[in-house]
Write a protein that holds these residues in place. Structure first.
Motif, PDB file in Angstrom:
ATOM      1  N   SER A   1      19.222   0.146  12.733  1.00 23.93           N
ATOM      2  CA  SER A   1      19.153  -0.312  13.891  1.00 23.93           C
ATOM      3  C   SER A   1      17.700  -1.135  14.230  1.00 23.93           C
ATOM      4  N   ASN A   2      16.783  -0.776  13.402  1.00 26.34           N
ATOM      5  CA  ASN A   2      15.474  -1.573  13.467  1.00 26.34           C
ATOM      6  C   ASN A   2      15.501  -2.883  12.582  1.00 26.34           C
ATOM      7  N   ALA A   3      15.323  -3.965  13.490  1.00 22.75           N
ATOM      8  CA  ALA A   3      15.489  -5.142  12.791  1.00 22.75           C
ATOM      9  C   ALA A   3      14.360  -5.547  12.412  1.00 22.75           C
ATOM     10  N   SER A   4      13.183  -4.875  12.408  1.00 21.32           N
ATOM     11  CA  SER A   4      11.814  -5.334  12.020  1.00 21.32           C
ATOM     12  C   SER A   4      11.341  -4.670  10.495  1.00 21.32           C
ATOM     13  N   ILE A   5      12.303  -3.813   9.730  1.00 24.23           N
ATOM     14  CA  ILE A   5      12.264  -3.442   8.654  1.00 24.23           C
ATOM     15  C   ILE A   5      12.970  -4.070   7.521  1.00 24.23           C
TER      16      ILE A   5
ATOM     17  N   HIS B   1      18.270   1.746  -6.111  1.00 20.49           N
ATOM     18  CA  HIS B   1      17.636   2.812  -6.698  1.00 20.49           C
ATOM     19  C   HIS B   1      16.154   2.685  -6.037  1.00 20.49           C
ATOM     20  N   ASN B   2      15.495   3.422  -5.593  1.00 18.33           N
ATOM     21  CA  ASN B   2      14.271   3.706  -5.192  1.00 18.33           C
ATOM     22  C   ASN B   2      14.146   2.776  -4.125  1.00 18.33           C
ATOM     23  N   GLY B   3      14.838   2.353  -3.306  1.00 21.91           N
ATOM     24  CA  GLY B   3      14.606   1.527  -2.114  1.00 21.91           C
ATOM     25  C   GLY B   3      14.011   2.054  -1.070  1.00 21.91           C
ATOM     26  N   GLN B   4      13.021   1.084  -0.579  1.00 20.52           N
ATOM     27  CA  GLN B   4      11.944   1.446   0.438  1.00 20.52           C
ATOM     28  C   GLN B   4      12.258   0.447   1.775  1.00 20.52           C
ATOM     29  N   CYS B   5      12.294   1.089   2.828  1.00 22.84           N
ATOM     30  CA  CYS B   5      12.264   0.433   4.105  1.00 22.84           C
ATOM     31  C   CYS B   5      10.903   0.232   4.613  1.00 22.84           C
ATOM     32  N   ILE B   6      10.589  -0.995   4.761  1.00 18.61           N
ATOM     33  CA  ILE B   6       9.177  -1.215   5.067  1.00 18.61           C
ATOM     34  C   ILE B   6       9.141  -2.422   6.043  1.00 18.61           C
ATOM     35  N   PRO B   7       8.225  -2.325   6.951  1.00 15.54           N
ATOM     36  CA  PRO B   7       8.263  -3.525   8.034  1.00 15.54           C
ATOM     37  C   PRO B   7       7.822  -4.972   7.051  1.00 15.54           C
ATOM     38  N   SER B   8       8.633  -5.550   7.250  1.00 13.71           N
ATOM     39  CA  SER B   8       8.434  -7.089   6.033  1.00 13.71           C
ATOM     40  C   SER B   8       7.337  -7.761   6.762  1.00 13.71           C
ATOM     41  N   SER B   9       7.310  -7.767   8.257  1.00 14.84           N
ATOM     42  CA  SER B   9       6.424  -8.977   8.773  1.00 14.84           C
ATOM     43  C   SER B   9       5.006  -8.447   8.494  1.00 14.84           C
ATOM     44  N   ILE B  10       4.751  -7.024   8.280  1.00 15.36           N
ATOM     45  CA  ILE B  10       3.363  -6.459   7.989  1.00 15.36           C
ATOM     46  C   ILE B  10       2.862  -6.980   6.672  1.00 15.36           C
ATOM     47  N   ILE B  11       3.759  -6.738   5.792  1.00 19.77           N
ATOM     48  CA  ILE B  11       3.575  -7.276   4.448  1.00 19.77           C
ATOM     49  C   ILE B  11       3.599  -8.733   4.139  1.00 19.77           C
ATOM     50  N   ILE B  12       4.386  -9.359   4.656  1.00 17.64           N
ATOM     51  CA  ILE B  12       4.540 -10.830   4.225  1.00 17.64           C
ATOM     52  C   ILE B  12       3.542 -11.725   5.201  1.00 17.64           C
ATOM     53  N   LEU B  13       3.674 -11.389   6.669  1.00 12.68           N
ATOM     54  CA  LEU B  13       3.014 -12.329   7.477  1.00 12.68           C
ATOM     55  C   LEU B  13       1.708 -11.990   7.950  1.00 12.68           C
TER      56      LEU B  13
ATOM     57  N   PRO C   1       0.691  -1.422   0.152  1.00 13.00           N
ATOM     58  CA  PRO C   1       0.000   0.057  -0.069  1.00 13.00           C
ATOM     59  C   PRO C   1       1.031   1.012   0.113  1.00 13.00           C
ATOM     60  N   HIS C   2       0.367   2.216  -0.716  1.00  9.91           N
ATOM     61  CA  HIS C   2       1.225   3.651  -0.634  1.00  9.91           C
ATOM     62  C   HIS C   2       1.324   4.190   0.700  1.00  9.91           C
ATOM     63  N   ASN C   3       0.423   4.006   1.614  1.00  3.61           N
ATOM     64  CA  ASN C   3       0.611   4.542   2.884  1.00  3.61           C
ATOM     65  C   ASN C   3       1.734   4.184   3.751  1.00  3.61           C
ATOM     66  N   LEU C   4       2.404   2.918   3.177  1.00  5.79           N
ATOM     67  CA  LEU C   4       3.555   2.260   3.874  1.00  5.79           C
ATOM     68  C   LEU C   4       4.931   2.593   3.054  1.00  5.79           C
ATOM     69  N   LEU C   5       4.826   3.497   2.276  1.00  3.17           N
ATOM     70  CA  LEU C   5       6.126   3.691   1.441  1.00  3.17           C
ATOM     71  C   LEU C   5       6.363   5.190   1.942  1.00  3.17           C
ATOM     72  N   PHE C   6       7.676   5.425   1.865  1.00  2.00           N
ATOM     73  CA  PHE C   6       8.153   6.869   2.201  1.00  2.00           C
ATOM     74  C   PHE C   6       7.973   7.138   3.545  1.00  2.00           C
ATOM     75  N   LYS C   7       7.752   6.261   4.657  1.00  3.10           N
ATOM     76  CA  LYS C   7       7.471   6.285   6.014  1.00  3.10           C
ATOM     77  C   LYS C   7       8.782   6.142   6.729  1.00  3.10           C
ATOM     78  N   MET C   8       9.530   5.582   6.370  1.00  2.00           N
ATOM     79  CA  MET C   8      10.734   5.140   7.096  1.00  2.00           C
ATOM     80  C   MET C   8      12.030   5.574   6.687  1.00  2.00           C
ATOM     81  N   PRO C   9      13.055   5.768   7.427  1.00  6.35           N
ATOM     82  CA  PRO C   9      14.268   6.172   6.890  1.00  6.35           C
ATOM     83  C   PRO C   9      14.911   4.955   6.154  1.00  6.35           C
TER      84      PRO C   9
END
Length: 646
Positions: free
Chosen positions: A392-396, A422-434, A368-376
């Motif tokens: 340092s955030n192991a959840s993303i 290029h265009n990398g995004q840091c996203i909580p992987s557990s929310i997306i996958i699990l 979802p777009h609301n998860l993009l560009f939210k994290m460092p």
């Protein structure tokens, strides 16, 4: 694995053995257990006919019919048990009227195999020596000249300690190489060392396989000796450091007065039995008889997943993957057909090419777009020292836009070390996958996502930082137990998933799986793998004994074989010369009143076999030096490639 982790179990095991034997002596009120026949302090380390190695007891010790005696020899890191109770059994078996013709043909085939195996074994040693010398020369050339700038740069590079890792038992046999492209794949002979080239968890299979191979080897010597009317003084088993085996004490005097062909039947019987054991075990595994036997007693073969046997407590997956769980899928690949092969191919690095790989060819996720560009975006900044990213955030985790054409994402490089896609995004992987058991996916055939989402997939430039999704299923009997103890009314989902970030090879090392599933909960899941590993180790050790134990080196069966074979050749030549001389003398027999015939017959009767020749001694000495050099060279090469890989 450190040296302490290897020494502590070894010392603890031997301490327990000595304490047990000490308590046994006290319990029996016998300060010293008897040292039985053939249990002298010196014996061959490799299972072989021990004529002089059994001490004086092996040369003249006899026992009354129907009686038996036994003894136990205990020394530091050495236990040896011997008995005369099996002597009558071997005598009856070797001299059975019903098996007389069979044993004759059987051990004649053993002689032919022994001579062929001697040639193969010596050729293998020569090739191994050539490979070792070639590798040493290449290493020296690569380090010369020492003053060049390239060499200085290489010397300045720090040496990294390569981790010990689990290896497949099949690939540790002589003339084979372990998987994974570890650098020792060029080795012809690979030392099998518990904790180094094979896991410590396989130590029980290792010991059982060595003992079985040794017992079958010595049984061949004993039956062949009994058939040739040579008395077996004693038989027994021993454990020396980490080497278990068996021995047969045969009178060296009785062996020496036998004809050369009889000696060959006795000496070659051991390696012949080992080769037959190797062939029988191979047929048992390859014919499907092993799987059929397991199915008859309660296990079933799976072709759509692997069952978890054990998980190391040090693994992050220990609290997620329960014993008995069935892994159905890794990432987007289902474990179908030959699930163990698929499991291994997905987790191990390729045999060729660099170990660190780029993005796997898999489908993407509709994020979802609301998860993009939210994290460092620091989790998408990689370097060799930080393969998981600088966050340092192991959840993303780092995600990059999905290219349906399958082209690799081109990263930005900084100073040749740091990698920024290029265009990398840091996203909580557990929310997306699990979070969603059936997440919306984008595939090459359908790369578009709904309007409120975009197609991304996990990205890591190094295998050590890969994101691995494991989809598994709890067995039905585990679901029943979980529902009984759960206070929550909501049922536990049978299909579950776990996310692992790290080197996929670590999963293979810490999670033991099998393709056999138990029909009932009381059946131990480890049993099929334990039996399989034991059979595979037995095949490896039997093949090694049948090839290497027959080479003409001191203290091996080949030492006796080459002498007996030389005596046989000499006797054939002498017999041919005597026969030709006898035929030539027949024409003169009538003229000389039979004097020539009498002289020829006398000469034939007094013909003796040589006890040894310079050629035989030279072969034995040179082969012994060659064998020792190959063993030491292979060990040094294994240490170099294991500990000092750059």
């Amino acid at each position: 694995m450190g040296l302490v982790n290897l020494l502590v179990p070894f010392l603890a095991t031997w301490f327990g053995i000595h304490v047990f034997l000490f308590l046994l002596q006290r319990f029996l009120n016998r300060p010293n257990l008897p040292v039985g026949p053939g249990s002298g302090p010196e014996y061959e380390l490799l299972p072989t006919v021990s004529g002089s190695s059994g001490g004086q007891s092996g040369l003249g010790t006899t026992s009354k019919p129907g009686s038996s005696s036994s003894g136990l020899l205990v020394k530091p890191f050495q236990v040896r048990f011997s008995t005369t109770g099996l002597n009558s059994f071997f005598f009856r078996l070797g001299n059975s009227p019903k098996l007389g013709r069979f044993w004759r043909v059987w051990y004649n085939l053993g002689v032919l195999f022994g001579l062929l195996a001697m040639i193969v074994g010596w050729t293998l040693l020569a090739f191994a020596a050539f490979q070792l010398v070639s590798a040493a020369v290449v290493s020296l050339i690569s380090l010369w000249p020492l003053g060049s700038s390239e060499s200085r740069n290489n010397q300045d590079a720090p040496l990294t300690l390569n981790r010990f890792r689990k290896r497949d038992v099949v690939d540790t046999a002589p003339a084979t190489s372990p998987p994974g492209g570890t650098g020792d794949s060029e080795m012809v002979l690979i030392p099998m060392i518990p904790g180094v080239t094979l896991p410590l968890s396989h130590l029980p299979y290792y010991l059982i396989a060595l003992l079985v191979s040794g017992v079958i080897h010595e049984a061949g010597h004993a039956i062949a000796a009994a058939r040739e009317k040579v008395q077996v003084s004693s038989t027994g088993i021993f454990l020396y450091i980490l080497y278990p085996g068996a021995f047969v004490d045969i009178s060296s005097r009785a062996l020496a007065i036998m004809s050369p062909i009889q000696q060959l039947r006795v000496v070659c019987a051991g390696v012949w039995h080992n080769f037959v054991l190797f062939s029988a075990a191979g047929i048992f595994l390859s014919s499907g008889a092993f799987q059929f036997s397991l199915q008859m007693v309660g296990w079933k073969q799976m072709n759509n997943g692997v069952s978890v046997v054990s998980v190391a407590q040090s693994s992050p997956l220990y609290s997620h993957l329960k014993v008995g769980s069935v892994v159905k899928q890794v990432n987007d690949i289902a474990l179908l057909g030959k699930p163990l092969d698929v499991w291994e191919s997905l987790l191990l690095p390729p045999l060729s090419g660099p170990e660190s790989s780029s993005q796997e060819k898999e489908s993407g996720f509709c994020i979802p777009h609301n998860l993009l560009f939210k994290m460092p975006q620091d989790c998408c900044l990689f370097s060799p020292k930080m393969p998981f990213g600088h966050s340092s955030n192991a959840s993303i985790s780092c995600f990059t836009p999905y290219d349906p054409s399958g082209a690799e994402s081109t990263p930005q490089e900084n100073d040749g070390e740091k990698v920024l896609p290029h265009n990398g995004q840091c996203i909580p992987s557990s929310i997306i996958i699990l979070s969603d058991p059936a997440p919306v996916r984008c595939t090459p055939s359908s790369p578009s996502c709904p309007g409120d989402s975009a197609c991304y997939r996990p990205f890591s430039p190094y295998r050590t930082g890969s994101v691995v999704r494991i989809y598994y299923q709890l067995p039905s009997w585990m679901m029943v137990n979980s529902s009984e103890i759960s206070n929550d009314a909501s049922p536990i989902p049978q299909e579950q998933a776990v996310l692992y970030q790290g080197d996929p090879k670590d999963i293979w090392e810490t999670v033991e799986v099998t393709s056999m599933a138990a029909r009932w909960s009381f059946l131990p899941l480890w049993f099929p793998e334990a039996v399989l590993h034991t059979i595979q180790y037995t095949m490896s050790f039997s093949l090694a004994l049948s090839i290497l134990n027959i080479v003409p080196a001191r203290h091996l069966d080949g030492h006796h074989t080459i002498k007996a074979f030389a005596a046989l050749v000499f006797s054939v030549i002498q017999s041919y010369k005597s026969t030709r001389s006898l035929r030539e003398s027949l024409s003169e027999c009538l003229l000389d009143n039979g004097s020539v015939l009498t002289a020829a017959s006398s000469g034939l009767a007094t013909t003796t076999f040589p006890k040894g020749s310079k050629a035989v001694k030279g072969i034995v000495i040179s082969t012994t030096v060659l064998l020792g050099g190959v063993m030491v060279g292979s060990l040094l090469q294994m240490v170099a490639t294991t500990f000092f890989r750059k």
